[in-house]
Design a protein around this motif. Structure first.
Motif, PDB file in Angstrom:
ATOM      1  N   TRP A 156       0.856  -1.196   0.000  1.00  0.00           N
ATOM      2  CA  TRP A 156       0.000   0.000   0.000  1.00  0.00           C
ATOM      3  C   TRP A 156       0.887   1.239   0.000  1.00  0.00           C
ATOM      4  CZ3 TRP A 156      -5.475  -0.804   0.792  1.00  0.00           C
ATOM      5  CH2 TRP A 156      -6.236   0.362   0.665  1.00  0.00           C
ATOM      6  N   LEU A 157       0.628   2.143  -0.963  1.00  0.00           N
ATOM      7  CA  LEU A 157       1.359   3.394  -1.101  1.00  0.00           C
ATOM      8  C   LEU A 157       0.479   4.564  -0.696  1.00  0.00           C
ATOM      9  CD1 LEU A 157       2.864   2.844  -4.684  1.00  0.00           C
ATOM     10  CD2 LEU A 157       3.910   2.246  -2.494  1.00  0.00           C
ATOM     11  N   LEU A 158       0.955   5.385   0.226  1.00  0.00           N
ATOM     12  CA  LEU A 158       0.324   6.655   0.561  1.00  0.00           C
ATOM     13  C   LEU A 158       1.177   7.759  -0.044  1.00  0.00           C
ATOM     14  CD1 LEU A 158      -0.465   6.023   4.333  1.00  0.00           C
ATOM     15  CD2 LEU A 158      -2.112   6.035   2.459  1.00  0.00           C
ATOM     16  N   ASP A 159       0.540   8.675  -0.782  1.00  0.00           N
ATOM     17  CA  ASP A 159       1.333   9.699  -1.458  1.00  0.00           C
ATOM     18  C   ASP A 159       1.705  10.840  -0.516  1.00  0.00           C
ATOM     19  OD1 ASP A 159      -0.793  11.557  -1.351  1.00  0.00           O
ATOM     20  OD2 ASP A 159      -1.492  11.053  -3.370  1.00  0.00           O
ATOM     21  N   THR A 160       2.448  11.799  -1.042  1.00  0.00           N
ATOM     22  CA  THR A 160       2.979  12.875  -0.219  1.00  0.00           C
ATOM     23  C   THR A 160       1.938  13.934   0.133  1.00  0.00           C
ATOM     24  OG1 THR A 160       3.812  13.854  -2.273  1.00  0.00           O
ATOM     25  CG2 THR A 160       5.373  12.626  -0.910  1.00  0.00           C
ATOM     26  N   ALA A 161       0.685  13.721  -0.254  1.00  0.00           N
ATOM     27  CA  ALA A 161      -0.411  14.546   0.256  1.00  0.00           C
ATOM     28  C   ALA A 161      -1.117  13.791   1.381  1.00  0.00           C
ATOM     29  CB  ALA A 161      -1.391  14.897  -0.864  1.00  0.00           C
ATOM     30  N   HIS A 162      -1.599  12.598   1.075  1.00  0.00           N
ATOM     31  CA  HIS A 162      -2.338  11.780   2.041  1.00  0.00           C
ATOM     32  C   HIS A 162      -1.413  11.284   3.152  1.00  0.00           C
ATOM     33  CE1 HIS A 162      -5.210   8.077   2.620  1.00  0.00           C
ATOM     34  NE2 HIS A 162      -5.102   8.830   3.706  1.00  0.00           N
ATOM     35  N   PHE A 210      11.614   6.942   8.329  1.00  0.00           N
ATOM     36  CA  PHE A 210      12.642   7.180   7.314  1.00  0.00           C
ATOM     37  C   PHE A 210      12.573   8.581   6.716  1.00  0.00           C
ATOM     38  CE2 PHE A 210      13.361   7.289   2.681  1.00  0.00           C
ATOM     39  CZ  PHE A 210      14.737   7.150   2.655  1.00  0.00           C
ATOM     40  N   PHE A 211      11.373   9.068   6.451  1.00  0.00           N
ATOM     41  CA  PHE A 211      11.218  10.285   5.647  1.00  0.00           C
ATOM     42  C   PHE A 211      10.822  11.507   6.463  1.00  0.00           C
ATOM     43  CE2 PHE A 211       8.928  13.038   2.616  1.00  0.00           C
ATOM     44  CZ  PHE A 211       9.912  13.172   1.647  1.00  0.00           C
ATOM     45  N   TYR A 212       9.818  11.363   7.336  1.00  0.00           N
ATOM     46  CA  TYR A 212       9.301  12.499   8.093  1.00  0.00           C
ATOM     47  C   TYR A 212      10.066  12.662   9.412  1.00  0.00           C
ATOM     48  CZ  TYR A 212       5.480  11.930   4.753  1.00  0.00           C
ATOM     49  OH  TYR A 212       4.753  11.808   3.597  1.00  0.00           O
ATOM     50  N   GLY A 213       9.677  13.662  10.197  1.00  0.00           N
ATOM     51  CA  GLY A 213      10.309  13.880  11.487  1.00  0.00           C
ATOM     52  C   GLY A 213      11.537  14.779  11.386  1.00  0.00           C
ATOM     53  N   ASP A 214      12.088  15.154  12.534  1.00  0.00           N
ATOM     54  CA  ASP A 214      13.171  16.135  12.580  1.00  0.00           C
ATOM     55  C   ASP A 214      14.560  15.515  12.583  1.00  0.00           C
ATOM     56  OD1 ASP A 214      12.828  15.070  15.125  1.00  0.00           O
ATOM     57  OD2 ASP A 214      13.473  16.898  16.127  1.00  0.00           O
ATOM     58  N   LYS A 215      14.664  14.195  12.534  1.00  0.00           N
ATOM     59  CA  LYS A 215      15.973  13.557  12.615  1.00  0.00           C
ATOM     60  C   LYS A 215      16.337  12.790  11.349  1.00  0.00           C
ATOM     61  CE  LYS A 215      15.949  13.120  17.649  1.00  0.00           C
ATOM     62  NZ  LYS A 215      14.746  13.954  17.819  1.00  0.00           N
ATOM     63  N   THR A 216      15.546  12.898  10.305  1.00  0.00           N
ATOM     64  CA  THR A 216      15.787  12.120   9.091  1.00  0.00           C
ATOM     65  C   THR A 216      16.652  12.859   8.082  1.00  0.00           C
ATOM     66  OG1 THR A 216      13.804  12.972   7.978  1.00  0.00           O
ATOM     67  CG2 THR A 216      13.541  11.014   9.368  1.00  0.00           C
ATOM     68  N   GLY A 217      16.756  14.174   8.216  1.00  0.00           N
ATOM     69  CA  GLY A 217      17.532  14.954   7.258  1.00  0.00           C
ATOM     70  C   GLY A 217      16.770  15.352   6.016  1.00  0.00           C
ATOM     71  N   HIS A 218      15.481  15.040   5.974  1.00  0.00           N
ATOM     72  CA  HIS A 218      14.655  15.408   4.820  1.00  0.00           C
ATOM     73  C   HIS A 218      13.808  16.623   5.170  1.00  0.00           C
ATOM     74  CE1 HIS A 218      15.036  10.866   4.450  1.00  0.00           C
ATOM     75  NE2 HIS A 218      15.824  11.376   3.517  1.00  0.00           N
ATOM     76  N   ARG A 219      13.643  17.526   4.227  1.00  0.00           N
ATOM     77  CA  ARG A 219      12.799  18.696   4.447  1.00  0.00           C
ATOM     78  C   ARG A 219      12.411  19.287   3.108  1.00  0.00           C
ATOM     79  NH1 ARG A 219      10.712  22.246   7.826  1.00  0.00           N
ATOM     80  NH2 ARG A 219      11.398  21.063   9.634  1.00  0.00           N
ATOM     81  N   SER A 220      11.163  19.758   3.024  1.00  0.00           N
ATOM     82  CA  SER A 220      10.687  20.425   1.821  1.00  0.00           C
ATOM     83  C   SER A 220       9.552  21.360   2.193  1.00  0.00           C
ATOM     84  CB  SER A 220      10.193  19.409   0.787  1.00  0.00           C
ATOM     85  OG  SER A 220       9.529  20.070  -0.279  1.00  0.00           O
ATOM     86  N   ASP A 221       9.570  22.573   1.663  1.00  0.00           N
ATOM     87  CA  ASP A 221       8.494  23.533   1.919  1.00  0.00           C
ATOM     88  C   ASP A 221       7.191  23.111   1.247  1.00  0.00           C
ATOM     89  OD1 ASP A 221      10.245  25.057   3.363  1.00  0.00           O
ATOM     90  OD2 ASP A 221      10.750  26.395   1.693  1.00  0.00           O
ATOM     91  N   ARG A 222       7.256  22.161   0.335  1.00  0.00           N
ATOM     92  CA  ARG A 222       6.049  21.741  -0.378  1.00  0.00           C
ATOM     93  C   ARG A 222       5.106  20.934   0.508  1.00  0.00           C
ATOM     94  NH1 ARG A 222       7.256  20.047  -6.524  1.00  0.00           N
ATOM     95  NH2 ARG A 222       4.999  20.382  -6.539  1.00  0.00           N
ATOM     96  N   PHE A 223       5.541  20.578   1.709  1.00  0.00           N
ATOM     97  CA  PHE A 223       4.703  19.801   2.618  1.00  0.00           C
ATOM     98  C   PHE A 223       3.884  20.687   3.550  1.00  0.00           C
ATOM     99  CE2 PHE A 223       7.569  16.662   1.090  1.00  0.00           C
ATOM    100  CZ  PHE A 223       6.901  15.460   1.177  1.00  0.00           C
ATOM    101  N   ALA A 224       4.054  21.998   3.450  1.00  0.00           N
ATOM    102  CA  ALA A 224       3.290  22.901   4.313  1.00  0.00           C
ATOM    103  C   ALA A 224       1.817  22.869   3.926  1.00  0.00           C
ATOM    104  CB  ALA A 224       3.836  24.319   4.195  1.00  0.00           C
TER     105      ALA A 224
END
Length: 406
Positions: A156-162, A210-224
């Motif tokens: 099951w894949l949840l996209d970067t909106a859902h 892996f992707f979200y949270g403050d310790k993964t090193g990932h960040r994008s303003d598109r998730f606001a």
């Protein structure tokens, strides 16, 4: 069937589904709202054009008596489900609860004990069962189209909106949601239980944030998320923040995320079939694929719900589903290829009609009771325990802690 008086507790977005259906049903009366926010209850009354009496959570039990409630619909955050379900049962009401039925062993013990002691019913809103495509899978498997089932592969894949939305809301705290294995995957585990007519026996899981949270090193303003861009979200959440302090749009890359976003689970079912399940919540598209391998062939369901996340170009197209059967030594047969309906593939409308008595019970047994709620929950709880211990978990151990027979 007699007209029954309903109350809804928890007036967030999900409550809209039940409120609209209850307001329109000839067999039900929407008699009361209960929420920590006067704003949210006022908003729902405005949308419906009604003046439903509004109560605070501390007045929940008194509300049930005063408004002569027959059925309570629970749409509160997951970790509070057990409290409201038990209080409603002890007050002599039946209950319809959003999934999951509860989030932990103690909650399950309390709900099941109260149900036994009161004799009232608990139904869980597993709307995916009512999706016509999923019903067709159930029909084919029950009819023996691929013989005895040996294994199931389910991704099951949840996209970067859902997917991201679970990391903005209260779901991001495992103490509130049980994590995605309880909150979201409960739908999927229930489907497999229902399709196989069985339940989990042994569970092993691996997963991480892996992707979200403050310790993964990932960040994008598109998730606001801009709540003010949505009149519905602004009315239910932004305008209510001052009352209960709940912030609907937390930073998905901020601190406080204690759930996983990438999860793999192995489940052995009673009877021997094995499920290989994977969920990840940061995909560029949304959809799922499930395949059943049997003694006489293979059944595959491929559902592409959304090729592009919200706001992307080109604009999203309606989702599609393809169901294929291939028996040994025969060419593959496409059983159906359809455009998906709205509301969980058309499941919401059918589920509500049955729950409210506006339709006859589905002959495929779509209605999910307390036992179905427990069986789906057991897989998620066992998977979470396996994540903690690094070991397989026997479901009989959990049942012993809950006080239920193996």
């Amino acid at each position: 069937m007699a007209v029954r008086r309903h109350a809804i507790v928890g007036l967030g977005s999900r409550a809209q589904l039940f409120a609209r259906a209850l307001a329109a049903s000839p067999r039900a009366v929407l008699a009361a709202f209960c929420d920590s926010s006067e704003t949210r209850m006022r908003v729902h009354n405005g949308w419906l054009g009604t003046d439903i009496p509004a109560y605070r959570p501390e007045d929940f039990t008194a509300m049930l008596a005063k408004e002569r409630i027959d059925v309570v619909v629970v749409c509160t955050p997951d970790h509070t489900h057990a409290d409201y379900v038990v209080a409603a049962l002890e007050a002599g009401c039946d209950v319809v609860t959003e999934k999951p039925m509860t989030t932990d062993v103690e909650g399950a013990r309390r709900v099941l004990a109260a149900r036994r002691e009161t004799g009232r019913s608990v139904r869980v809103a597993f709307n995916y069962r009512y999706n016509p495509v999923h019903r067709r899978v159930r029909e084919l498997l029950a009819g023996g189209v691929i013989g005895e089932i040996g294994s199931v592969e389910f991704g099951w894949l949840l996209d970067t909106a859902h997917g991201a939305d679970y990391f903005r809301r209260w779901h991001r705290d495992k103490a509130h949601s049980g994590g995605l294995l309880v909150h979201k995957s409960g739908h999927h585990f229930d489907l497999v239980n229902w399709w196989l007519g069985s339940g989990p026996e042994t569970v092993f899981a691996l997963g991480r944030l892996f992707f979200y949270g403050d310790k993964t090193g990932h960040r994008s303003d598109r998730f606001a998320l801009d709540l003010d861009a949505s009149p519905r979200l602004r009315a239910l959440y932004r305008d209510a923040e001052r009352e209960d302090g709940y912030v609907r749009n937390q930073d998905v890359f901020g601190p406080g995320v204690s759930i996983e976003d990438d999860l793999s689970v192995l489940v052995r079912f009673r009877g021997g079939a094995v499920l290989n399940y994977h969920l990840h919540a940061y995909s560029p598209r949304e959809g799922y694929r499930v395949a059943f391998s049997g003694s006489e062939g293979r059944l595959e369901l491929d559902v592409r719900e959304n090729e592009y996340p919200a706001g992307a170009e080109p604009r999203p197209e309606p989702g599609r589903a393809r169901l294929t059967v291939q028996r040994h030594w025969e060419p593959p047969e496409t059983v159906l290829e359809v455009t998906l309906g709205t509301g969980h593939g058309g499941g919401d409308e059918r589920m509500l009609a049955e729950l409210l008595g506006d339709a006859a019970p589905d002959p495929l047994g779509c209605a999910a009771d307390h036992d179905a709620g427990l069986q789906a929950l057991l897989t998620g709880l066992a998977a979470n325990r396996s994540l903690e211990t690094g070991r397989p978990v026997a479901v009989t151990d959990l049942l012993g802690e809950i006080g239920e027979p193996a």
